[in-house]
Design a protein around this motif. Structure first.
Motif, PDB file in Angstrom:
ATOM      1  N   THR A  32       0.816  -1.223   0.000  1.00 14.30           N
ATOM      2  CA  THR A  32       0.000   0.000   0.000  1.00 14.30           C
ATOM      3  C   THR A  32       0.847   1.270   0.000  1.00 14.30           C
ATOM      4  N   LEU A  33       2.174   1.137   0.138  1.00 14.54           N
ATOM      5  CA  LEU A  33       3.006   2.321   0.337  1.00 14.54           C
ATOM      6  C   LEU A  33       3.344   3.060  -0.950  1.00 14.54           C
ATOM      7  N   SER A  34       3.471   2.347  -2.060  1.00 12.19           N
ATOM      8  CA  SER A  34       3.767   3.012  -3.334  1.00 12.19           C
ATOM      9  C   SER A  34       3.403   2.088  -4.486  1.00 12.19           C
ATOM     10  N   LYS A  35       3.230   2.679  -5.660  1.00 17.91           N
ATOM     11  CA  LYS A  35       2.902   1.884  -6.847  1.00 17.91           C
ATOM     12  C   LYS A  35       4.066   0.969  -7.226  1.00 17.91           C
ATOM     13  N   HIS A  36       5.290   1.459  -7.025  1.00 13.30           N
ATOM     14  CA  HIS A  36       6.466   0.663  -7.368  1.00 13.30           C
ATOM     15  C   HIS A  36       6.530  -0.597  -6.521  1.00 13.30           C
ATOM     16  N   TRP A  37       6.348  -0.439  -5.199  1.00 10.51           N
ATOM     17  CA  TRP A  37       6.388  -1.606  -4.322  1.00 10.51           C
ATOM     18  C   TRP A  37       5.203  -2.528  -4.594  1.00 10.51           C
ATOM     19  N   ALA A  38       4.058  -1.957  -4.864  1.00  6.57           N
ATOM     20  CA  ALA A  38       2.879  -2.777  -5.162  1.00  6.57           C
ATOM     21  C   ALA A  38       3.135  -3.639  -6.392  1.00  6.57           C
ATOM     22  N   SER A  39       3.752  -3.038  -7.420  1.00  3.72           N
ATOM     23  CA  SER A  39       4.051  -3.776  -8.648  1.00  3.72           C
ATOM     24  C   SER A  39       5.060  -4.886  -8.402  1.00  3.72           C
ATOM     25  N   MET A  40       6.092  -4.583  -7.637  1.00  8.56           N
ATOM     26  CA  MET A  40       7.139  -5.568  -7.363  1.00  8.56           C
ATOM     27  C   MET A  40       6.625  -6.715  -6.491  1.00  8.56           C
ATOM     28  N   LEU A  41       5.844  -6.372  -5.458  1.00  6.09           N
ATOM     29  CA  LEU A  41       5.398  -7.380  -4.499  1.00  6.09           C
ATOM     30  C   LEU A  41       4.190  -8.174  -4.980  1.00  6.09           C
ATOM     31  N   ARG A  42       3.630  -7.779  -6.137  1.00  5.52           N
ATOM     32  CA  ARG A  42       2.536  -8.553  -6.739  1.00  5.52           C
ATOM     33  C   ARG A  42       3.001  -9.327  -7.969  1.00  5.52           C
ATOM     34  N   SER A  43       4.259  -9.201  -8.314  1.00 10.59           N
ATOM     35  CA  SER A  43       4.756  -9.859  -9.525  1.00 10.59           C
ATOM     36  C   SER A  43       4.789 -11.378  -9.342  1.00 10.59           C
ATOM     37  N   PRO A  44       4.581 -12.147 -10.425  1.00  6.64           N
ATOM     38  CA  PRO A  44       4.637 -13.615 -10.349  1.00  6.64           C
ATOM     39  C   PRO A  44       5.977 -14.128  -9.819  1.00  6.64           C
ATOM     40  N   ASP A  45       7.073 -13.452 -10.186  1.00  4.38           N
ATOM     41  CA  ASP A  45       8.393 -13.890  -9.726  1.00  4.38           C
ATOM     42  C   ASP A  45       8.515 -13.796  -8.210  1.00  4.38           C
ATOM     43  N   GLU A 401     -11.826  -4.585  11.089  1.00 10.87           N
ATOM     44  CA  GLU A 401     -11.784  -3.155  10.825  1.00 10.87           C
ATOM     45  C   GLU A 401     -10.551  -2.522  11.456  1.00 10.87           C
ATOM     46  N   GLU A 402     -10.158  -3.025  12.640  1.00  9.04           N
ATOM     47  CA  GLU A 402      -8.983  -2.457  13.307  1.00  9.04           C
ATOM     48  C   GLU A 402      -7.735  -2.663  12.456  1.00  9.04           C
ATOM     49  N   VAL A 403      -7.590  -3.862  11.894  1.00  9.49           N
ATOM     50  CA  VAL A 403      -6.425  -4.156  11.059  1.00  9.49           C
ATOM     51  C   VAL A 403      -6.444  -3.294   9.809  1.00  9.49           C
ATOM     52  N   ASP A 404      -7.626  -3.221   9.152  1.00  9.19           N
ATOM     53  CA  ASP A 404      -7.729  -2.437   7.937  1.00  9.19           C
ATOM     54  C   ASP A 404      -7.413  -0.969   8.187  1.00  9.19           C
ATOM     55  N   ASP A 405      -7.929  -0.422   9.313  1.00  9.63           N
ATOM     56  CA  ASP A 405      -7.655   0.973   9.621  1.00  9.63           C
ATOM     57  C   ASP A 405      -6.172   1.197   9.875  1.00  9.63           C
ATOM     58  N   GLY A 406      -5.522   0.214  10.505  1.00  8.43           N
ATOM     59  CA  GLY A 406      -4.090   0.346  10.761  1.00  8.43           C
ATOM     60  C   GLY A 406      -3.306   0.433   9.476  1.00  8.43           C
ATOM     61  N   VAL A 407      -3.661  -0.398   8.500  1.00  9.00           N
ATOM     62  CA  VAL A 407      -2.985  -0.353   7.208  1.00  9.00           C
ATOM     63  C   VAL A 407      -3.226   0.984   6.533  1.00  9.00           C
ATOM     64  N   LYS A 408      -4.498   1.431   6.607  1.00  5.61           N
ATOM     65  CA  LYS A 408      -4.862   2.693   5.960  1.00  5.61           C
ATOM     66  C   LYS A 408      -4.112   3.865   6.579  1.00  5.61           C
ATOM     67  N   GLU A 409      -4.038   3.871   7.924  1.00  6.03           N
ATOM     68  CA  GLU A 409      -3.351   4.968   8.606  1.00  6.03           C
ATOM     69  C   GLU A 409      -1.866   4.975   8.265  1.00  6.03           C
TER      70      GLU A 409
END
Length: 425
Positions: A32-45, A401-409
């Motif tokens: 959730t921190l950046s598009k670059h990390w999201a792309s890397m951490l979702r890659s098949p490799d 909800e507590e976990v989700d809010d923590g990620v969002k914050e």
């Protein structure tokens, strides 16, 4: 030198290696921190690399059921890596409320299948990811008939399928729809209190037959080809009236069925473990092993059940109810050793006798990001509402909800810091 002109960065390969050592929940947060990390951490490799690393640190998964509150809680703890580990701490993942049917839940490759969960006023078949808390509800198999099915996984095509009697549902195939399949074989009914097990893409479960010479039957379902095979299991006829003590396990890639009894050995109470192994599927050849476990004061005085067999060959026994202290036992048949590990962290409420829960253990749990990212899991199980049978009150649960809010914050905070840093530079 102007601030921000020179930026040192770690090599991408090293970053990937660091992230593979984190729990899957942490990986989800960093996405959730950046598009670059999201792309890397979702890659098949990266997903493949994460699974490879995760396989070297298998965990013991606990599903804890509290009858009085119609509540399930999920925990996990690392399996011991050496014979000297004496204690371990559990990590809490999620919980949900919902009246569960009499049929045992089914586990396959990181997901748990509940044949019936009463959500508000509706009976729903639920497949749940116990780590992320995400779930999907399946349509009813047959009107006015309760489900009593199982979940299987095909490791080649990476496909989950639910099996309920003669009906099959493929998860992730678009519309969730049951398909009817004609089966040519003996009449049977699954044993409600026993779990099935999926081994290398083949689902096995114990059934009781009718109009046959033997009472017991093992049903074998190939998840990929959807072919059925029926295996004679007359060796379990003495247990079929009350099969609660029979546990199906994956014994080194073969089907095993265990049963434990307390026996008297020279005036001392000890545990005798019987295990039948299906050595040859085609010949339907069963081999029986009987082990007398090394004497252990705790094991000889408590109720316990077999959780499974680890990839290294240890037979794992869990205490049946949460308490303090709570122990898990690892028995190695080849070395005739018994290792007891105290499990800490269930919490005061579960550890109290009056509010304890029944424990179901699953060995060799491995975190798989492809399972966690399954698109069909869109709702959080912790938000499920159930209606109390006594006072008709709805009980919502807001753990998720507590976990989700923590990620969002966290995401908002870091984004704000990045913006302020850009302005300063």
């Amino acid at each position: 030198m102007e601030r921000g002109k020179i930026k040192e960065s770690l090599p991408t390969d090293l970053i990937r290696e660091i992230f593979t050592r984190l729990p899957s929940k942490s990986v989800a947060r960093f996405r959730t921190l950046s598009k670059h990390w999201a792309s890397m951490l979702r890659s098949p490799d990266f997903t493949k690399l994460f699974l490879t690393r995760s396989s070297t640190r298998p965990r013991l998964l606990f599903a804890v059921e509290r009858y009085g509150r119609n509540e399930w809680q999920f925990f996990s703890t690392p399996q011991p890596q050496n014979r000297y580990e004496k204690s371990s701490h559990v990590e809490f993942h999620t919980k949900f409320s919902g009246d569960i049917s009499q049929y045992a839940c089914s586990y396959a490759s990181g997901l748990i299948y509940f044949p019936v969960v009463r959500i508000i006023d509706t009976d729903t078949i639920v497949i749940c990811n116990p780590i992320t808390g995400m779930y999907v509800g399946l349509p009813e198999v047959m009107k006015y008939s309760r489900s009593k099915g199982f979940l299987g996984f095909d490791p080649i095509d990476k496909q989950f399928k639910a099996l309920d009697d003669q009906s099959i549902l493929t998860l992730g195939s678009g519309e969730l729809k049951w398909r009817r399949k004609d089966i040519h074989g003996p009449l049977y009914d699954r044993c409600p209190s026993t779990q099935g097990i999926c081994i290398n893409g083949v689902l096995y479960f114990l059934a009781r037959t009718y109009l046959a010479e033997t009472l017991s039957l093992i049903v074998r379902f190939d998840v990929s080809s959807e072919e059925f095979k029926f295996i004679d299991a007359a060796c379990f006829d003495d247990h079929i009236e009350d099969p609660t003590g029979l546990i199906l396990v994956n014994y080194m890639g073969k089907l095993g069925v265990t049963n434990c009894n307390n026996v008297d050995a020279g005036g001392r109470r000890t545990v005798e473990l019987c295990m039948w192994v299906l050595e040859d599927v085609e010949k339907q050849d069963w081999v029986n092993y009987v082990y007398t476990l090394p004497e252990n004061e705790v094991l000889g005085s408590c109720e316990f059940s077999v959780a499974g067999v680890t990839a290294t060959g240890d037979i794992v026994l869990c205490m049946k109810y949460t308490c303090k202290p709570y122990y898990v036992f690892y028995f190695n048949p080849e070395k005739n050793t018994l290792q007891s590990v105290e499990i800490q962290g269930f919490g005061a409420e579960l550890e109290a006798v009056e509010t304890r829960g029944q424990v179901y253990g699953f060995v060799d749990y491995v975190e798989d990001l492809s399972v966690n990212d399954a698109k069909q899991f869109k709702s959080s199980i912790s938000h499920v509402k159930t209606r109390c049978a006594c006072c008709n009150t709805l009980y919502p649960d807001n753990i998720g909800e507590e976990v989700d809010d923590g990620v969002k914050e966290t995401s908002v905070k870091i984004k704000k810091e990045d913006e302020e840093k850009s302005i300063r530079e």
